[in-house]
Scaffold this motif. Structure first.
Motif, PDB file in Angstrom:
ATOM      1  N   ILE A 259      45.049 126.229  27.550  1.00  0.00           N
ATOM      2  CA  ILE A 259      45.084 127.591  28.095  1.00  0.00           C
ATOM      3  C   ILE A 259      45.612 127.621  29.526  1.00  0.00           C
ATOM      4  CG2 ILE A 259      43.666 129.575  28.748  1.00  0.00           C
ATOM      5  CD1 ILE A 259      41.886 128.952  26.345  1.00  0.00           C
TER       6      ILE A 259
ATOM      7  N   MET B 268      35.469 127.516  20.598  1.00  0.00           N
ATOM      8  CA  MET B 268      36.863 127.134  20.788  1.00  0.00           C
ATOM      9  C   MET B 268      36.987 125.610  20.841  1.00  0.00           C
ATOM     10  SD  MET B 268      39.478 128.049  23.922  1.00  0.00           S
ATOM     11  CE  MET B 268      39.492 129.810  23.584  1.00  0.00           C
TER      12      MET B 268
ATOM     13  N   LYS C  92      37.164 134.738  29.478  1.00  0.00           N
ATOM     14  CA  LYS C  92      36.021 133.951  29.025  1.00  0.00           C
ATOM     15  C   LYS C  92      34.777 134.819  29.012  1.00  0.00           C
ATOM     16  CE  LYS C  92      36.895 129.150  30.422  1.00  0.00           C
ATOM     17  NZ  LYS C  92      36.397 128.072  31.293  1.00  0.00           N
TER      18      LYS C  92
ATOM     19  N   SER D  95      46.179 136.249  23.285  1.00  0.00           N
ATOM     20  CA  SER D  95      45.086 135.555  22.595  1.00  0.00           C
ATOM     21  C   SER D  95      45.350 135.440  21.105  1.00  0.00           C
ATOM     22  CB  SER D  95      43.764 136.285  22.843  1.00  0.00           C
ATOM     23  OG  SER D  95      43.403 136.191  24.194  1.00  0.00           O
TER      24      SER D  95
ATOM     25  N   ARG E 218      41.281 124.684  24.160  1.00  0.00           N
ATOM     26  CA  ARG E 218      40.873 125.074  25.518  1.00  0.00           C
ATOM     27  C   ARG E 218      41.750 124.384  26.564  1.00  0.00           C
ATOM     28  NH1 ARG E 218      36.031 123.775  25.135  1.00  0.00           N
ATOM     29  NH2 ARG E 218      35.087 125.793  24.724  1.00  0.00           N
ATOM     30  N   SER E 219      42.085 123.117  26.317  1.00  0.00           N
ATOM     31  CA  SER E 219      42.861 122.363  27.309  1.00  0.00           C
ATOM     32  C   SER E 219      44.278 122.884  27.472  1.00  0.00           C
ATOM     33  CB  SER E 219      42.911 120.879  26.907  1.00  0.00           C
ATOM     34  OG  SER E 219      43.661 120.702  25.718  1.00  0.00           O
TER      35      SER E 219
ATOM     36  N   GLU F 215      40.851 124.718  34.816  1.00  0.00           N
ATOM     37  CA  GLU F 215      39.760 124.270  33.951  1.00  0.00           C
ATOM     38  C   GLU F 215      39.113 123.047  34.613  1.00  0.00           C
ATOM     39  OE1 GLU F 215      37.583 124.584  30.232  1.00  0.00           O
ATOM     40  OE2 GLU F 215      39.088 125.892  31.137  1.00  0.00           O
TER      41      GLU F 215
ATOM     42  N   ASP G  89      38.115 121.940  21.887  1.00  0.00           N
ATOM     43  CA  ASP G  89      38.553 121.412  23.185  1.00  0.00           C
ATOM     44  C   ASP G  89      40.068 121.265  23.225  1.00  0.00           C
ATOM     45  OD1 ASP G  89      35.670 119.217  23.548  1.00  0.00           O
ATOM     46  OD2 ASP G  89      35.963 121.324  24.060  1.00  0.00           O
TER      47      ASP G  89
ATOM     48  N   ALA H  16      38.177 129.105  36.758  1.00  0.00           N
ATOM     49  CA  ALA H  16      39.064 129.619  35.714  1.00  0.00           C
ATOM     50  C   ALA H  16      39.584 131.003  36.080  1.00  0.00           C
ATOM     51  CB  ALA H  16      38.326 129.657  34.376  1.00  0.00           C
TER      52      ALA H  16
END
Length: 938
Positions: free
Chosen positions: A91, A83, A64, A14, A88-89, A478, A85, A472
């Motif tokens: 991950i 976060m 999450k 992370s 996030r896309s 996602e 987008d 997830a």
């Protein structure tokens, strides 16, 4: 570090994900997918592997959702923006690549990556392994010792014990204290105002850690840093913040992980998967290295889905309980391009045939509202296998919407199949879909599985149980979020207003994900046989019972509620006037800050508790204690209670009458309470006060139709009876088996008197002991409740355990088992996980130990009422539907509406079914009462 043996590498995924995202120039592939964070982290991993050639490694990411630190301090990390987008896309693809690289990927719910890393370093040290933690997080410096080193691969710097001292001015053993004093604006850890780097170092090197500082406040003024003379006062004023900050900054090092450093080994790369992924995200050099070929762009039609974590080979997954690994069926990556949209009758018949021939299919409805009574059907999605899903639109009505099949035609075509017990159906929170279909006279049968309930039974506290979270967590996928296609806020579209190009993939994916989640979750439940039974024998059948109850609704007397509301309004005004008079000034009773000023500054009432920021608390718990001795807080408590009653019930309930049924319809939530208890929302029918006259007046408005009666059937002392069963204590078992008043029996034992000589006061005290002990009450708590000296309370408890040794033995055994396994069980095998049972924080660990005692009783009580509901509902279905309705469930009570002529006949059956729903070592007793309204029948 030994040159001969590579270190155990722990990667703070992370930390590097965020640093790569914000620190690297933007990159994207030809389809517009952002890739620079993926590239940065993978590049770092490749560099680590090349430099150290490790045999053991773990790549750890934050899960999450919230962690236990949010429970301690809700403002924790509140300053952090959501976060983006674009991050996030990246991950899910990154996780997929890491797994294909043969590296163990770890995501633990409810804790941060730091805590997993901290725990693994300590376990590695115990195994004689040296740990190298790859991170950019300064908090990790607290882990450094002779066996643990940090490396920041973005700056290529190593930090050992000497390096920590050089960088921070204190050694690793004082880093937590250093962080607690300074605070952290990024994580919103408060710290002590006015303490910076130099002050923190001066305090710590001059005196020692926080505990030593507070034991030697008089020494602070003599230290040589600016502001030393006034710092002691600041430390006193902000002690609560300092200690809270210490707790927030402490990395947990004893998580109950069910894997060990020596099992986290580097596996061979999956070159085929890597080639596919590197080609997809257009990492040309890496693609050539993995495939042995020159890079060429993908020639296939671009897909919009992220890769799934499930591979083309079978997976091995440990169950939530840490049992033997479960072999999960292989699943192909999610490909939304393969979903179909059904526009023609021919295609409709094709899908009807597919579902008829399938042993199991997933179904999901799309509607105009989350309120099942108001929802209009917009479409149905179906799935018979991975990627084999469709969407049947029937109600999209935006301008220029394409022609769709008639809703009635679709429902009539599928009615026989949906009402047939075979083939089996699966849904996610299928109770909602069942209710929606029932509004169209389609009564769904053959519901065999529900993935929301499967997840809940597997681990009620492990993760959220909504589809996005589960996809997830279990699939690494996602999903398309509703906000992605409908927007947010006041301008959010309802599903009928969403274009089919966006709506169809979203809807079909829901059915596909549901089907896949079942393939992952069910084998894990089966591996722990009791859990499969809890799901299939209790939770899934119950969802059908609850759907019928929700459809039934309950009749209320709006006029009675209106009258009560007026009376409450008058009393609330009187209380406000009284409070202002007592305070000597007018103020806003709803303002904690103004109330704080009145109570603790103007009236100088004792400060019972402080907020995390150090201010006197005005919480309900505090006001309750103050109300015992002071009139103003007592009036405030009454004001708050009546205002809540008015706003939540007397004003709101009449507005919730449904126009078609003229009844109130609640929603029962199965997958919320950790212990298995049901909850009720919109409206909450389980939280209406019963111990005061105002609450009972609300219950008086829950009435039967003309010619009917309200019947309430309530289990008597069920949790105490369960305690007798679980502990097998001879004294308790004898009392319940011989119908002896258990509180009197306890009083006779504790106070050493004959049963017939027990006084009312002694019985009251023994009742507090009986119920207090099963909720983990201490001598201090009992003394407070009974208003007696603590020594007397301790004596009562000691005497109780002497007379009922089986109870003490059960409590001790249960606590030990909980620490060993991480969970406790109900009589029927439901597992109740206790993540804090081995916490290094004493208060949290003590709380978990109390829960370990109570959870099996509360959970077993929940299971018993659920099993009795299933038994009662099965019988009700055989009766004339106009004679009896099951209306409500409130904890240990079932409420019915029964035709007057049938009441006497049905009472004994209800009582018998509930008392014999399960068999314990002591009898279950059900008390049944009848009335014209709920209050009369209770």
């Amino acid at each position: 570090m030994s040159d001969s043996k590579p270190p155990f590498i722990l990667v703070d995924g992370s930390s590097y994900l965020f640093r790569a995202f914000h620190g690297m120039p933007p990159m994207s592939n030809s389809k517009g997918q952002e890739t620079h964070a993926i590239y940065g982290v993978v590049n770092m991993l490749k560099s680590l592997l090349k430099t150290y050639n490790p045999t053991h490694i773990g790549v750890i990411f934050d899960a999450k959702g919230k962690t236990f630190r949010d429970d301690i301090y809700p403002e924790y990390k509140a300053n952090r923006p959501p976060m983006p987008d674009e991050l996030r896309s990246q991950i899910a693809p990154l996780h997929e690549i890491i797994k294909a690289m043969g590296l163990p990927l770890i995501v633990e719910p409810n804790v941060e990556a730091d805590d997993v890393i901290g725990t693994l370093t300590k376990r590695a040290t115990a195994l004689g392994m040296h740990s190298l933690v790859s991170t950019g997080d300064k908090d990790m410096a607290q882990l450094v010792d002779d066996h643990v080193t940090l490396i920041n691969t973005m700056t290529n710097t190593i930090m050992d014990v000497a390096g920590v001292l050089e960088k921070f001015g204190v050694g690793p053993e004082l880093i937590i204290d250093y962080l607690a004093l300074k605070g952290d604006k990024v994580d919103n850890i408060p710290g002590v105002p006015g303490v910076g780097d130099k002050t923190a170092v001066g305090l710590l090197n001059g005196i020692g850690g926080i505990n030593e500082i507070y034991e030697n406040l008089d020494k602070i003024a003599s230290l040589e840093f600016r502001g030393a003379k006034t710092m002691a006062k600041k430390m006193v004023e902000h002690e609560a913040n300092a200690r809270l900050s210490y707790e927030l900054a402490t990395i947990v090092i004893d998580l109950p992980l069910d894997y060990s450093p020596d099992t986290l080994t580097v596996q061979p790369e999956d070159k085929a998967a890597l080639s596919e992924l590197f080609q997809e995200y257009e990492f040309k050099r890496w693609y050539s290295e993995a495939s042995g070929q020159n890079f060429t762009p993908k020639s296939t039609t671009p897909v919009t889905s992220e890769p799934s974590t499930t591979q083309d080979t079978a997976e091995t997954s440990a169950t939530a309980a840490g049992d033997a690994p479960v072999i999960l069926p292989k699943q192909p990556p999610i490909d939304r391009e393969r979903y179909t949209v059904v526009y023609t009758e021919e295609a409709l018949q094709h899908w009807l045939q597919k579902c008829q021939n399938a042993p199991l299919f997933a179904i999901d409805t799309e509607t105009t509202s989350v309120n099942y009574m108001e929802a209009e059907l917009v479409g149905i999605s179906l799935c018979v296998g991975p990627n084999d899903a469709c969407y049947i639109p029937v109600g999209h009505d935006y301008p220029d919407a394409p022609d769709q099949l008639d809703r009635d035609l679709v429902l009539q075509t599928f009615k026989a199949l949906l009402e047939n017990p075979k083939p089996q159906k699966i849904g996610h929170n299928i109770k909602y879909d069942k209710n929606v279909l029932a509004n169209y006279d389609v009564h769904l049968q053959g519901v065999a599985f529900d993935t929301m309930l499967e997840s809940y039974v597997l681990n009620s506290v492990g993760t959220k149980h909504n589809m996005d979270a589960l996809a997830a967590h279990y699939l690494g996928h996602e999903t398309i979020h509703y906000e992605d296609i409908a927007g947010k806020g006041a301008k959010q579209l309802t599903f009928n207003q969403i274009g089919l190009a966006e709506a169809a993939p979203y809807a079909a994916e829901d059915a596909d994900i549901t089907y896949r989640l079942h393939q992952v979750l069910w084998p894990q439940l089966v591996a722990a046989n009791e859990l499969a039974n809890v799901a299939s024998k209790i939770e899934i059948p119950l969802s059908g019972v609850l759907a019928r109850m929700e459809q039934n609704g309950v009749h209320i007397d709006s006029q009675k509620l209106a009258q009560h509301s007026q009376a409450l309004a008058q009393r609330i005004l009187e209380l406000e006037t009284d409070v202002h008079e007592m305070a000597g000034e007018a103020f806003n009773l709803g303002s904690p800050k103004q109330l704080q000023t009145i109570l603790f500054e103007k009236l100088n009432l004792p400060v019972i508790k402080k907020t995390p920021k150090g201010a006197p608390s005005t919480s309900e718990e505090v006001l309750q204690e103050l109300a015992l001795n002071y009139p103003l807080p007592k009036a405030i408590m009454e004001y708050r209670g009546l205002s809540k009653l008015k706003n939540t019930y007397t004003d709101k309930l009449p507005k919730m009458l449904h126009h078609r049924t003229m009844r109130v319809h609640t929603s029962y939530q199965q997958a919320v309470a950790a212990t298995g208890r049901l909850s009720s929302t919109d409206p909450n029918l389980q939280n209406i006060p019963i111990r005061n006259a105002e609450g009972r007046k609300v219950r008086q408005a829950f009435v039967a139709r003309p010619g009917y009666k309200i019947v309430a059937a309530d289990y008597s002392q069920i949790e105490l009876r369960i305690m007798a069963h679980l502990s097998n204590d001879p004294g308790l078992v004898y009392a319940f088996s011989h119908d002896i008043d258990v509180h009197k029996a306890t009083a006779a034992e504790v106070f050493g008197v004959a049963l017939e000589d027990v006084t009312t006061e002694q019985r009251r005290s023994s009742k507090a002991i009986n119920f207090g002990l099963i909720y983990g009450m201490s001598a201090f708590g009992l003394a407070k409740q009974l208003n007696i000296p603590r020594a007397d309370a301790a004596h009562y408890i000691e005497t109780y355990f002497e007379r009922y040794p089986g109870v003490k033995r059960y409590m001790e055994t249960t606590r030990e088992q909980a620490k060993a396994t991480g969970y406790v069980k109900t009589v029927f095998g439901r597992r109740l996980y206790l993540p804090e049972i081995t916490s290094s924080n004493g208060a949290r660990r003590a709380g978990a130990e109390r829960a370990a005692i109570n959870a099996p009783m509360q959970g077993t009580a929940a299971d018993i009422i659920k099993l009795s509901m299933i038994a009662v509902d099965e019988w009700v279905q055989t009766q004339n539907s106009d004679d009896i309705l099951l209306l409500m469930q409130v904890h240990d009570e079932l409420v019915f509406e029964i035709k007057e002529q049938k009441v006497d006949e049905y009472l004994s059956t209800i009582k018998s079914l509930m008392e014999n729903a399960v068999s314990l070592s002591v009898p279950l007793i059900v008390e049944v009462d009848v009335g014209n309204n709920w209050d009369e029948a209770h």
